[in-house]
Design an enzyme around this catalytic site. Structure first.
Site, mmCIF file in Angstrom:
data_model
loop_
_atom_site.group_PDB
_atom_site.id
_atom_site.type_symbol
_atom_site.label_atom_id
_atom_site.label_comp_id
_atom_site.label_asym_id
_atom_site.label_seq_id
_atom_site.Cartn_x
_atom_site.Cartn_y
_atom_site.Cartn_z
ATOM 1 N N HIS A 1 -0.322 31.044 20.659
ATOM 2 C CA HIS A 1 0.398 29.781 20.780
ATOM 3 C C HIS A 1 1.649 29.990 21.631
ATOM 4 O O HIS A 1 2.377 30.957 21.442
ATOM 5 C CB HIS A 1 0.805 29.262 19.406
ATOM 6 C CG HIS A 1 -0.342 28.763 18.587
ATOM 7 N ND1 HIS A 1 -0.169 28.076 17.405
ATOM 8 C CD2 HIS A 1 -1.687 28.828 18.786
ATOM 9 C CE1 HIS A 1 -1.345 27.749 16.899
ATOM 10 N NE2 HIS A 1 -2.277 28.211 17.729
ATOM 11 N N TYR B 1 5.980 21.573 12.427
ATOM 12 C CA TYR B 1 6.989 21.623 11.381
ATOM 13 C C TYR B 1 7.555 20.214 11.235
ATOM 14 O O TYR B 1 8.209 19.707 12.146
ATOM 15 C CB TYR B 1 8.106 22.592 11.758
ATOM 16 C CG TYR B 1 7.723 24.047 11.655
ATOM 17 C CD1 TYR B 1 8.158 24.816 10.581
ATOM 18 C CD2 TYR B 1 6.933 24.670 12.623
ATOM 19 C CE1 TYR B 1 7.821 26.162 10.468
ATOM 20 C CE2 TYR B 1 6.583 26.006 12.524
ATOM 21 C CZ TYR B 1 7.036 26.750 11.446
ATOM 22 O OH TYR B 1 6.685 28.079 11.348
ATOM 23 N N PRO C 1 9.426 31.612 3.862
ATOM 24 C CA PRO C 1 8.404 31.690 4.908
ATOM 25 C C PRO C 1 8.593 30.735 6.075
ATOM 26 O O PRO C 1 7.821 30.793 7.033
ATOM 27 C CB PRO C 1 7.108 31.366 4.150
ATOM 28 C CG PRO C 1 7.549 30.553 2.976
ATOM 29 C CD PRO C 1 8.897 31.084 2.586
ATOM 30 N N LYS D 1 8.678 35.316 9.137
ATOM 31 C CA LYS D 1 9.245 36.625 9.433
ATOM 32 C C LYS D 1 8.807 37.748 8.498
ATOM 33 O O LYS D 1 9.039 38.925 8.781
ATOM 34 C CB LYS D 1 10.779 36.541 9.413
ATOM 35 C CG LYS D 1 11.348 35.762 10.588
ATOM 36 C CD LYS D 1 11.240 36.548 11.861
ATOM 37 C CE LYS D 1 11.453 35.708 13.092
ATOM 38 N NZ LYS D 1 10.237 35.189 13.693
ATOM 39 N N TYR E 1 11.978 32.891 16.954
ATOM 40 C CA TYR E 1 10.649 32.626 16.396
ATOM 41 C C TYR E 1 9.606 33.599 16.939
ATOM 42 O O TYR E 1 8.794 34.136 16.187
ATOM 43 C CB TYR E 1 10.234 31.179 16.694
ATOM 44 C CG TYR E 1 9.086 30.704 15.845
ATOM 45 C CD1 TYR E 1 9.311 30.092 14.615
ATOM 46 C CD2 TYR E 1 7.768 30.867 16.253
ATOM 47 C CE1 TYR E 1 8.264 29.665 13.822
ATOM 48 C CE2 TYR E 1 6.713 30.442 15.466
ATOM 49 C CZ TYR E 1 6.966 29.834 14.246
ATOM 50 O OH TYR E 1 5.923 29.424 13.461
#
Length: 400
Positions: free
Chosen positions: A76, A201, A293, A297, A385
Site C-alpha cells: 500500500h 481510518y 494498535p 507499530k 507510519y
C-alpha cells in the site's frame, strides 16, 4: 533433571521476535534454542497485526524469509483518513518516496520463520512448561523447563507482555511507564472482499472504525467499543450495522458484508519498561513495551529490537566487546518512545473520549483538517507510519 545442554542464546518465546532473532543469529553463525509454551499450531494460527513497515519487509527479505511475503503481501502506498463526510488520502509515494507498507498477517510471518528455522535445523521447542530464568545478573545465566536445564551466554526474553521474562527481573530494577485507554477495539475478520484498496481510518462521533484487509478475499475491521466490552454483546448483525454507520459516510462508498469468521476485543494500552536489559537478560518486543494498535507499530517495534540485539551479539562474538550490548536498551528505547508518541497521537486524533465536550470535538476536527491540508503535517504522519529508518545496517551474514 537431565544433563544440561548449552547454547549461546536462549530465547523465550516463538513469536515473530524470538523466531526472527533465532534466524538472524543463525545467519551469523550464532547458536540458539527457542522455548515456547504453546503448540506450533496455536502459534501459527493466532491472529495479530498485519501492517509491516518498509524496514520490516526489507529485514525479512534480506533474511531470506520474504518469498511468500513478496508474492502474497499487499503493498500500500497510502492510507485514507475519513471524517466529516469526506475521505482524505495520505499519499506515501509523494510524501516519503520509495517507502510503503505491506499488509501481511503476523501469523504468516510466524509460519515463514518457523519453516525457515526448521529447514535450517533450528532448535524450536513447543509446548514446554515451567520456564524459569536463573542467574540473569551473572555471566552464567541459564533456563530451566520441564526438568531440563539450558545454559546460555545470553537470554532473550521475547515472550510477550504476560511472559516470564520481564517478571524475572527483581522488583525495583525496572521503571514502568503506562497508560490504559477508556476504550477497546472490537476486531473482526470476515470472509469478504475488501471494500477499499487501502486502509481507511475513520473518525466518527459514534466512535473510531478501521477498514483493513488480510488478502483479496479476507477483510479485517475494528470498532472502538467501551473498555471491558463483552464480545457476546456484539452479534454479527450489530457489527455490520455499526461498521456501516461509521464507514459509509462518503458518497458512493458501500461496505461489503458477509461471513464473520473471528471476532474479539483487544484492550488499548501504552506500556514501557526501562531498561530493556537486566544483566544478561535482554527484553524484546511486547515483553518490554506495548503500544495501542492505531499506529500499527507493535510487530514492527519487535523487529527493530531484534535487529539491534542481533547486531550487538554479532559484534560481541566477533570482537569480544560488549559495547553494543551495553547500548542495547538506550538504542531501542529511542525508537520505542518515538513509536509510543506516534501511536498515542494517532489514538487521540481518531478516537472519541467520553469526557470530550463540544469544544474538544471541534479541536479534534481542526487537527484532522490540519493533517489533511498541510504538506508538513501529512509528511510527519507518513514517515512515522511507514517506519523511520534504522540507525544501523545489519552485519553481513557469515558463511554457513
Amino acid at each position: 533433571m537431565t544433563p544440561p545442554r548449552r547454547t549461546q542464546v536462549g530465547i523465550i518465546g516463538a513469536g515473530p521476535a524470538g523466531l526472527l532473532l533465532s534466524h538472524l543469529l543463525h545467519l551469523r553463525g550464532i547458536d540458539s534454542v527457542v522455548l515456547e509454551r504453546r503448540s506450533r499450531d496455536h502459534v501459527e494460527r493466532r491472529i495479530r497485526a498485519g501492517v509491516l513497515e518498509q524496514g520490516t519487509v526489507d529485514t525479512l527479505v534480506a533474511a531470506g524469509v520474504g518469498d511468500r511475503l513478496t508474492r502474497e503481501g499487499l503493498v500500500h502506498h497510502g492510507i485514507e483518513l475519513r471524517y466529516g463526510g469526506t475521505g482524505h488520502r495520505v499519499p506515501f509515494e509523494r510524501l516519503v518516496p520509495g517507502r510503503a507498507i505491506t499488509v501481511y498477517g503476523q501469523q504468516e510471518v510466524v509460519k515463514d520463520l518457523i519453516a525457515a528455522r526448521l529447514a535450517a535445523g533450528g532448535d524450536i521447542r513447543f509446548e514446554v512448561g515451567d520456564v524459569a530464568v536463573h542467574d540473569a545478573a551473572t555471566d552464567a545465566p541459564y533456563l530451566t523447563f520441564d526438568g531440563q536445564r539450558l545454559d546460555c551466554d545470553v537470554i532473550a526474553g521475547c515472550d510477550g507482555f504476560h511472559g516470564v521474562s520481564r517478571a524475572s527481573v527483581p522488583e525495583g530494577e525496572l521503571t514502568v511507564y503506562e497508560r490504559d485507554y477508556p476504550f477497546a477495539w472490537l476486531g473482526v475478520l470476515a470472509r469478504v472482499e475488501p471494500s477499499a484498496e487501502e486502509l481507511i481510518y475513520a473518525w466518527n462521533e459514534r466512535g473510531f472504525a478501521l477498514h483493513s484487509m488480510r488478502s483479496p478475499e479476507i477483510s479485517r475491521f475494528y470498532l472502538q467499543v467501551p473498555a471491558g466490552e463483552d464480545v457476546a454483546d456484539w452479534p454479527n448483525e450489530r457489527i455490520w450495522a455499526e461498521l456501516r454507520a461509521r464507514l459509509e459516510t462518503v458518497p458512493g462508498f458501500t461496505l461489503t458484508t458477509g461471513e464473520i469468521v473471528e471476532k474479539g476485543v483487544t484492550p488499548m494500552r501504552s506500556f514501557v519498561a526501562e531498561p530493556m536489559r537486566h544483566g544478561n537478560l535482554f527484553l524484546a518486543g511486547d515483553a518490554a513495551h506495548i503500544v495501542p494498535p492505531t499506529g500499527a507499530k507493535g510487530l514492527n517495534l519487535a523487529v527493530a529490537d531484534v535487529r539491534v540485539l542481533t547486531e550487538a551479539l554479532a559484534h560481541r562474538y566477533a570482537t569480544g566487546s560488549g559495547d553494543l550490548l551495553d547500548a542495547y536498551s538506550e538504542t531501542c528505547l529511542r525508537r520505542v518512545w518515538r513509536a509510543q508518541h506516534f501511536s498515542w497521537w494517532m489514538t487521540t486524533l481518531l478516537h472519541t473520549f467520553e469526557t470530550d465536550d463540544a469544544y474538544a470535538r471541534r479541536l479534534q476536527v481542526s487537527h484532522l483538517d490540519y493533517v489533511t491540508s498541510s504538506e508538513a503535517a501529512a509528511t510527519t504522519l507518513a514517515e512515522n507510519y511507514v517506519g523511520l529508518p534504522y540507525e544501523r545496517d545489519l552485519p553481513e551474514p557469515t558463511e554457513q
